[in-house]
Design a protein around this motif. Sequence first.
Motif, short mmCIF file in Angstrom:
data_model
loop_
_atom_site.label_atom_id
_atom_site.label_comp_id
_atom_site.label_asym_id
_atom_site.label_seq_id
_atom_site.Cartn_x
_atom_site.Cartn_y
_atom_site.Cartn_z
N ARG A 32 31.29 54.62 -1.72
CA ARG A 32 31.83 53.93 -2.91
C ARG A 32 33.26 53.46 -2.72
N GLU A 38 27.52 50.51 -5.38
CA GLU A 38 27.39 51.52 -6.43
C GLU A 38 26.37 52.56 -5.98
N LEU A 119 27.72 52.78 -14.66
CA LEU A 119 28.06 52.04 -13.44
C LEU A 119 29.13 50.99 -13.72
#
Length: 361
Positions: A32, A38, A119
């Motif tokens: 990440r 993601e 997210l």
Amino acid sequence: MVKVGSSSLTTATGGLDADRVDALVDVLAKVRSGGEREVVLVSSGAIAAGLAPLGLHRRPKDLARQQAAASVGQGLLVARYTASFARYGVRVGQVLLTSNDTSRRAHYRNAYRTLDQLLDMGALPIVNENDTVATDEIRFGDNDRLAALVAHLVRADLLILLSDVDGLYDGDPSIPGTTRIAEITGPADLAGVSIGSAGKAGVGTGGMVTKVEAARIATAAGVPVVLTSASHAADALAGRDTGTYFHRTGRRSADRLLWLAHASTPQGSLTLDDGAVQAVVERHSSLLPAGIAAVEGEFAAGDPVELRDLRGRPVARGLVNFDAKEIPQLLGRSTHDLARELGPAYEREVVHRDDLVVLHS
């Protein structure tokens, strides 16, 4: 999308292994760090983590004690992840699901929105089955299948299943002479492969059977899968050759229909005449009262039901628009006649085509 099993996070007697958790977090945080990718993590381990604190020496078989262990263990599991990811400034969000949350339209939308929002806000979702409230009727049964369904839900580019085995073998990997299978292009590649049913550690519910089934679900929905060991997670996320790679075999379908097919438990069944079977299966039409020959089970409007042909074979699954007690008076009748006699609320499908999925044998 990454799924990790209990055996990769805990000891065989129960209790979290902090070093194992930190090693996994190190890999995921690095992925990440560039901001381009993601990660959603489906993590088992709640029940296993709760065993030792409750004085249990092995995973209990009864649901009540499993729920008690999950209640204790889930908090420990998320606390460990929270502390470990905090080393990298990464926030985590807990998402607990039952199959009921994902087969019903409104619940499904809520699950999707939660994951999507986490997210968008830069948090890393940690998904698990809600073992503390799930009953036998509304359980996913194993987190491998849950991971396959969540991978499709979040439109993952890849699903990585981490286990205590470094891939799929053509036999028992503990026996000399067996070979790791590098890739699977379709179901035919699995012919003659002996697939074990239990993991080594004995603290989870999954095994190679559930992982291969999860790979089948995900790849049929357009998501490729890598099956490897937790120690090879970095290689899998970097795209290096490791474990077994399952090529996608299908294209993405309507999200909720995948959940309906693989995550719902029918609460009853409707038997269809030959004409209705043809309409539902071949023409993808809605199911009307006129095509129903019989009804079984106790269910309420909105519940999943199985649609069977006259020989009793399941041909489809759908969300029913009427309670079971209402349907006998509808059998074999046209919606026009029903509306005239019972009112306009009965001039509709028993199962709408948007809430129906054909089952392929």
